[in-house]
Design a protein around this motif. Structure first.
Motif, PDB file in Angstrom:
ATOM      1  N   LYS A  58      -3.436  10.786   0.241  1.00  0.00           N
ATOM      2  CA  LYS A  58      -3.753   9.825  -0.802  1.00  0.00           C
ATOM      3  C   LYS A  58      -3.301   8.425  -0.412  1.00  0.00           C
ATOM      4  O   LYS A  58      -2.297   8.247   0.255  1.00  0.00           O
ATOM      5  CB  LYS A  58      -3.097  10.236  -2.117  1.00  0.00           C
ATOM      6  N   CYS A  59      -4.068   7.474  -0.880  1.00  0.00           N
ATOM      7  CA  CYS A  59      -3.781   6.068  -0.601  1.00  0.00           C
ATOM      8  C   CYS A  59      -3.947   5.257  -1.882  1.00  0.00           C
ATOM      9  O   CYS A  59      -4.990   5.325  -2.536  1.00  0.00           O
ATOM     10  CB  CYS A  59      -4.736   5.539   0.462  1.00  0.00           C
ATOM     11  N   TYR A  60      -2.917   4.500  -2.220  1.00  0.00           N
ATOM     12  CA  TYR A  60      -2.956   3.637  -3.395  1.00  0.00           C
ATOM     13  C   TYR A  60      -2.909   2.194  -2.916  1.00  0.00           C
ATOM     14  O   TYR A  60      -1.879   1.738  -2.408  1.00  0.00           O
ATOM     15  CB  TYR A  60      -1.790   3.956  -4.329  1.00  0.00           C
ATOM     16  N   PRO A  61      -4.004   1.471  -3.033  1.00  0.00           N
ATOM     17  CA  PRO A  61      -4.044   0.109  -2.491  1.00  0.00           C
ATOM     18  C   PRO A  61      -3.194  -0.857  -3.298  1.00  0.00           C
ATOM     19  O   PRO A  61      -2.734  -0.536  -4.401  1.00  0.00           O
ATOM     20  CB  PRO A  61      -5.532  -0.254  -2.598  1.00  0.00           C
ATOM     21  N   ILE A  62      -3.005  -2.005  -2.734  1.00  0.00           N
ATOM     22  CA  ILE A  62      -2.316  -3.078  -3.444  1.00  0.00           C
ATOM     23  C   ILE A  62      -3.129  -3.404  -4.705  1.00  0.00           C
ATOM     24  O   ILE A  62      -4.365  -3.435  -4.651  1.00  0.00           O
ATOM     25  CB  ILE A  62      -2.178  -4.315  -2.539  1.00  0.00           C
ATOM     26  N   PRO A  63      -2.473  -3.649  -5.836  1.00  0.00           N
ATOM     27  CA  PRO A  63      -3.211  -3.961  -7.058  1.00  0.00           C
ATOM     28  C   PRO A  63      -4.234  -5.068  -6.856  1.00  0.00           C
ATOM     29  O   PRO A  63      -3.965  -6.074  -6.183  1.00  0.00           O
ATOM     30  CB  PRO A  63      -2.097  -4.390  -8.023  1.00  0.00           C
ATOM     31  N   ARG A  64      -5.404  -4.854  -7.384  1.00  0.00           N
ATOM     32  CA  ARG A  64      -6.558  -5.758  -7.337  1.00  0.00           C
ATOM     33  C   ARG A  64      -7.302  -5.714  -6.004  1.00  0.00           C
ATOM     34  O   ARG A  64      -8.309  -6.400  -5.851  1.00  0.00           O
ATOM     35  CB  ARG A  64      -6.172  -7.205  -7.685  1.00  0.00           C
ATOM     36  N   HIS A  65      -6.810  -4.938  -5.056  1.00  0.00           N
ATOM     37  CA  HIS A  65      -7.580  -4.747  -3.821  1.00  0.00           C
ATOM     38  C   HIS A  65      -8.678  -3.738  -4.088  1.00  0.00           C
ATOM     39  O   HIS A  65      -8.430  -2.680  -4.676  1.00  0.00           O
ATOM     40  CB  HIS A  65      -6.672  -4.255  -2.690  1.00  0.00           C
ATOM     41  N   VAL A 104       0.854  -1.178   0.000  1.00  0.00           N
ATOM     42  CA  VAL A 104       0.000   0.000   0.000  1.00  0.00           C
ATOM     43  C   VAL A 104       0.900   1.242   0.000  1.00  0.00           C
ATOM     44  O   VAL A 104       1.864   1.305   0.770  1.00  0.00           O
ATOM     45  CB  VAL A 104      -0.921   0.012   1.228  1.00  0.00           C
ATOM     46  N   ILE A 105       0.572   2.178  -0.847  1.00  0.00           N
ATOM     47  CA  ILE A 105       1.361   3.402  -0.949  1.00  0.00           C
ATOM     48  C   ILE A 105       0.542   4.567  -0.431  1.00  0.00           C
ATOM     49  O   ILE A 105      -0.642   4.709  -0.784  1.00  0.00           O
ATOM     50  CB  ILE A 105       1.776   3.654  -2.410  1.00  0.00           C
ATOM     51  N   GLN A 106       1.167   5.376   0.376  1.00  0.00           N
ATOM     52  CA  GLN A 106       0.495   6.571   0.869  1.00  0.00           C
ATOM     53  C   GLN A 106       1.362   7.790   0.563  1.00  0.00           C
ATOM     54  O   GLN A 106       2.589   7.735   0.687  1.00  0.00           O
ATOM     55  CB  GLN A 106       0.244   6.477   2.378  1.00  0.00           C
ATOM     56  N   SER A 107       0.690   8.850   0.188  1.00  0.00           N
ATOM     57  CA  SER A 107       1.412  10.092  -0.037  1.00  0.00           C
ATOM     58  C   SER A 107       0.597  11.281   0.438  1.00  0.00           C
ATOM     59  O   SER A 107      -0.642  11.242   0.410  1.00  0.00           O
ATOM     60  CB  SER A 107       1.744  10.243  -1.533  1.00  0.00           C
ATOM     61  N   PRO A 108       1.265  12.313   0.895  1.00  0.00           N
ATOM     62  CA  PRO A 108       2.694  12.339   1.185  1.00  0.00           C
ATOM     63  C   PRO A 108       3.005  11.551   2.453  1.00  0.00           C
ATOM     64  O   PRO A 108       2.098  11.129   3.152  1.00  0.00           O
ATOM     65  CB  PRO A 108       2.956  13.833   1.398  1.00  0.00           C
ATOM     66  N   ARG A 109       4.248  11.341   2.747  1.00  0.00           N
ATOM     67  CA  ARG A 109       4.603  10.636   3.974  1.00  0.00           C
ATOM     68  C   ARG A 109       4.580  11.580   5.173  1.00  0.00           C
ATOM     69  O   ARG A 109       4.271  11.172   6.289  1.00  0.00           O
ATOM     70  CB  ARG A 109       5.986  10.011   3.843  1.00  0.00           C
ATOM     71  N   HIS A 110       4.888  12.819   4.910  1.00  0.00           N
ATOM     72  CA  HIS A 110       4.860  13.831   5.960  1.00  0.00           C
ATOM     73  C   HIS A 110       4.199  15.082   5.412  1.00  0.00           C
ATOM     74  O   HIS A 110       4.398  15.427   4.238  1.00  0.00           O
ATOM     75  CB  HIS A 110       6.284  14.170   6.433  1.00  0.00           C
ATOM     76  N   LEU A 111       3.441  15.750   6.277  1.00  0.00           N
ATOM     77  CA  LEU A 111       2.721  16.940   5.852  1.00  0.00           C
ATOM     78  C   LEU A 111       2.611  17.880   7.034  1.00  0.00           C
ATOM     79  O   LEU A 111       2.226  17.465   8.131  1.00  0.00           O
ATOM     80  CB  LEU A 111       1.331  16.549   5.341  1.00  0.00           C
TER      81      LEU A 111
END
Lengths: 112, 112
Positions: B22-29, B4-11
């Protein structure tokens, strides 16, 4: 509403000591149970999980947990802790496939 | 394996400003959960989405909103930020029918 109780807030052990962290959940129905570890400044990592079947589950890094339905408990154990186990440990419950409810966490400090 | 990818890491934001995580889930999740972890606190469930529809709602303030897009990524929009919103915001993803949630590294939001 469901809840998760972790009675040990801060545990200090010497290396090679045995560990047992308590976790009790309140949900009366079918529930999934998890233990997560969070190293300082890092994200949650799954240690182990229980969905059904054998109530004794083994996870990563030598951790295990036992689900005792009659006691609504899911205690985490490790026979011999290492300095690298210093972290915060969260127990979590999940009714069905819904969101997780976390306990308040137990901070484990292992002294070399 | 993809995580799982999240951005930004710090704000870092000022009071009364807005923020978008923002959150980018694992592919196909197809399912995404948002959690908020205040300093020294356990993670608290905010909101979840399944197939781009809100599936469950937790303790999300009215000042916050979220959505899941056609590519399954999710955004948490936070307005009128308050000092108390300073926290680590985790996103977790899973595939419908699977109980285990996979957590991202989190976005650390600091409100000054």
């Amino acid at each position: 509403a469901q809840s998760v109780s972790q009675h040990n807030h801060h545990v200090i052990l010497s290396e090679a000591a045995s560990l047992e962290l308590g976790c009790n959940y309140s949900y009366g129905g079918t529930v999934n149970l998890f233990w997560y570890v969070q190293y300082p400044g890092q994200h949650l990592q799954l240690l182990l999980k229980y969905f059904s079947g054998d109530p004794l589950v083994k996870g990563i890094k030598g951790f295990e947990a036992e689900f005792i339905k009659s006691k609504f408990s899911f205690n985490l154990r490790k026979p011999s802790v290492q300095w690298s186990d210093t972290a915060e440990y969260f127990c979590a419950s999940q009714p069905g496939r819904r969101a997780l409810t976390f306990g308040s966490g137990t901070r484990l400090q292992v002294q070399p | 394996a993809a995580g799982v990818i999240q951005s930004p890491r710090h704000l870092i934001k000022e009071k009364r400003e807005t923020a978008t995580l923002k959150c980018y889930p694992i592919p196909r999740h197809d399912t995404v959960y948002w959690y908020q972890q205040g300093p020294g606190q356990d993670p608290q469930f905010l909101i979840s989405f399944y197939e781009k529809m809100q599936s469950d709602k937790g303790s999300i303030p009215d000042r916050f909103s979220a959505q899941q897009f056609s590519d399954y990524h999710s955004e948490l929009n936070m307005s009128s930020l308050e000092l108390g919103d300073s926290a680590l915001y985790f996103c977790a993803s899973t595939i419908s029918g699977v109980n285990e949630q996979f957590f991202g590294p989190g976005t650390r939001l600091t409100v000054l």
